[in-house]
Design a protein around this motif. Sequence first.
Motif, PDB file in Angstrom:
ATOM      1  N   GLN A 172      51.265 121.381 -15.976  1.00 30.21           N
ATOM      2  CA  GLN A 172      50.314 120.505 -15.301  1.00 30.21           C
ATOM      3  C   GLN A 172      51.038 119.286 -14.755  1.00 30.21           C
ATOM      4  OE1 GLN A 172      47.408 118.575 -17.900  1.00 30.21           O
ATOM      5  NE2 GLN A 172      48.623 119.184 -19.667  1.00 30.21           N
ATOM      6  N   GLU A 173      50.370 118.588 -13.846  1.00 27.38           N
ATOM      7  CA  GLU A 173      50.922 117.359 -13.275  1.00 27.38           C
ATOM      8  C   GLU A 173      50.840 116.261 -14.318  1.00 27.38           C
ATOM      9  OE1 GLU A 173      52.211 116.342 -10.183  1.00 27.38           O
ATOM     10  OE2 GLU A 173      52.308 118.448  -9.603  1.00 27.38           O
ATOM     11  N   LEU A 174      51.979 115.673 -14.625  1.00 29.79           N
ATOM     12  CA  LEU A 174      52.055 114.581 -15.590  1.00 29.79           C
ATOM     13  C   LEU A 174      53.018 113.525 -15.066  1.00 29.79           C
ATOM     14  CD1 LEU A 174      52.301 116.694 -18.869  1.00 29.79           C
ATOM     15  CD2 LEU A 174      50.345 115.319 -18.141  1.00 29.79           C
ATOM     16  N   GLU A 175      53.064 112.392 -15.750  1.00 24.19           N
ATOM     17  CA  GLU A 175      53.945 111.306 -15.353  1.00 24.19           C
ATOM     18  C   GLU A 175      55.396 111.776 -15.325  1.00 24.19           C
ATOM     19  OE1 GLU A 175      55.226 106.790 -16.765  1.00 24.19           O
ATOM     20  OE2 GLU A 175      53.695 107.875 -17.879  1.00 24.19           O
ATOM     21  N   ALA A 176      56.099 111.416 -14.250  1.00 21.89           N
ATOM     22  CA  ALA A 176      57.497 111.823 -14.062  1.00 21.89           C
ATOM     23  C   ALA A 176      58.435 110.859 -14.775  1.00 21.89           C
ATOM     24  CB  ALA A 176      57.830 111.855 -12.576  1.00 21.89           C
ATOM     25  N   LEU A 177      59.635 111.328 -15.038  1.00 20.83           N
ATOM     26  CA  LEU A 177      60.690 110.459 -15.544  1.00 20.83           C
ATOM     27  C   LEU A 177      61.104 109.506 -14.428  1.00 20.83           C
ATOM     28  CD1 LEU A 177      62.791 113.190 -17.356  1.00 20.83           C
ATOM     29  CD2 LEU A 177      61.680 111.249 -18.460  1.00 20.83           C
ATOM     30  N   PRO A 178      61.371 108.238 -14.731  1.00 18.64           N
ATOM     31  CA  PRO A 178      61.726 107.291 -13.670  1.00 18.64           C
ATOM     32  C   PRO A 178      63.121 107.509 -13.088  1.00 18.64           C
ATOM     33  CG  PRO A 178      61.807 106.233 -15.817  1.00 18.64           C
ATOM     34  CD  PRO A 178      61.257 107.620 -16.035  1.00 18.64           C
ATOM     35  N   PHE A 179      63.999 108.193 -13.838  1.00 10.68           N
ATOM     36  CA  PHE A 179      65.361 108.466 -13.369  1.00 10.68           C
ATOM     37  C   PHE A 179      65.881 109.704 -14.097  1.00 10.68           C
ATOM     38  CE2 PHE A 179      65.401 105.292 -16.705  1.00 10.68           C
ATOM     39  CZ  PHE A 179      66.221 105.871 -17.662  1.00 10.68           C
ATOM     40  N   PRO A 180      66.905 110.353 -13.566  1.00 14.44           N
ATOM     41  CA  PRO A 180      67.446 111.550 -14.228  1.00 14.44           C
ATOM     42  C   PRO A 180      67.960 111.191 -15.628  1.00 14.44           C
ATOM     43  CG  PRO A 180      68.289 111.375 -11.998  1.00 14.44           C
ATOM     44  CD  PRO A 180      67.580 110.085 -12.296  1.00 14.44           C
ATOM     45  N   PRO A 181      67.578 111.952 -16.653  1.00 13.30           N
ATOM     46  CA  PRO A 181      67.976 111.627 -18.020  1.00 13.30           C
ATOM     47  C   PRO A 181      69.402 112.051 -18.371  1.00 13.30           C
ATOM     48  CG  PRO A 181      66.601 113.560 -18.039  1.00 13.30           C
ATOM     49  CD  PRO A 181      66.637 113.066 -16.617  1.00 13.30           C
ATOM     50  N   LEU A 182      69.999 112.878 -17.537  1.00 11.95           N
ATOM     51  CA  LEU A 182      71.368 113.350 -17.732  1.00 11.95           C
ATOM     52  C   LEU A 182      72.107 113.222 -16.405  1.00 11.95           C
ATOM     53  CD1 LEU A 182      70.616 116.687 -19.646  1.00 11.95           C
ATOM     54  CD2 LEU A 182      71.365 114.527 -20.649  1.00 11.95           C
ATOM     55  N   PRO A 183      73.431 113.160 -16.442  1.00 12.12           N
ATOM     56  CA  PRO A 183      74.178 113.087 -15.180  1.00 12.12           C
ATOM     57  C   PRO A 183      74.198 114.435 -14.455  1.00 12.12           C
ATOM     58  CG  PRO A 183      75.692 113.104 -17.050  1.00 12.12           C
ATOM     59  CD  PRO A 183      74.302 113.049 -17.615  1.00 12.12           C
ATOM     60  N   GLY A 184      74.419 114.380 -13.168  1.00 12.91           N
ATOM     61  CA  GLY A 184      74.635 115.589 -12.379  1.00 12.91           C
ATOM     62  C   GLY A 184      73.385 116.370 -12.045  1.00 12.91           C
ATOM     63  N   ALA A 185      73.626 117.619 -11.657  1.00 10.22           N
ATOM     64  CA  ALA A 185      72.547 118.499 -11.203  1.00 10.22           C
ATOM     65  C   ALA A 185      71.525 118.772 -12.312  1.00 10.22           C
ATOM     66  CB  ALA A 185      73.126 119.814 -10.687  1.00 10.22           C
ATOM     67  N   LYS A 186      71.991 118.886 -13.556  1.00 11.89           N
ATOM     68  CA  LYS A 186      71.072 119.165 -14.658  1.00 11.89           C
ATOM     69  C   LYS A 186      70.077 118.018 -14.823  1.00 11.89           C
ATOM     70  CE  LYS A 186      69.681 121.917 -17.755  1.00 11.89           C
ATOM     71  NZ  LYS A 186      68.990 123.108 -17.273  1.00 11.89           N
ATOM     72  N   GLY A 187      70.544 116.799 -14.701  1.00 11.79           N
ATOM     73  CA  GLY A 187      69.657 115.647 -14.792  1.00 11.79           C
ATOM     74  C   GLY A 187      68.624 115.630 -13.676  1.00 11.79           C
ATOM     75  N   GLN A 188      69.063 115.969 -12.464  1.00 12.05           N
ATOM     76  CA  GLN A 188      68.140 116.042 -11.323  1.00 12.05           C
ATOM     77  C   GLN A 188      67.077 117.112 -11.559  1.00 12.05           C
ATOM     78  OE1 GLN A 188      67.973 114.138  -8.555  1.00 12.05           O
ATOM     79  NE2 GLN A 188      69.637 112.864  -9.313  1.00 12.05           N
TER      80      GLN A 188
END
Length: 90
Positions: free
Chosen positions: A12-28
Amino acid sequence: MMATVFCRKYQQELEALPFPPLPGAKGQEIQQTVSKQAWDEWQAQQTRLINEKHLSLLDPESRAYLMEQMERFFDNRDTDQATGYVPPTP
């Protein structure tokens, strides 16, 4: 206005993370597919696993194990649990 994301854990649609929590593509990828709520719950689960299993984040095997558990958690598959953990009662 609060940014939202379609959370792969809660479907479901929920609040997003404000920034990637990990570096690189995995964080994105995590930022685009995992809600803040699911990430916060994973952080608590991860902390229990690190403490219970005496994992070192300097150890590549421990990091790989946690990444596998994280994927399982977000995909609603069975994950390892900390054996001594008792969830709080309301």
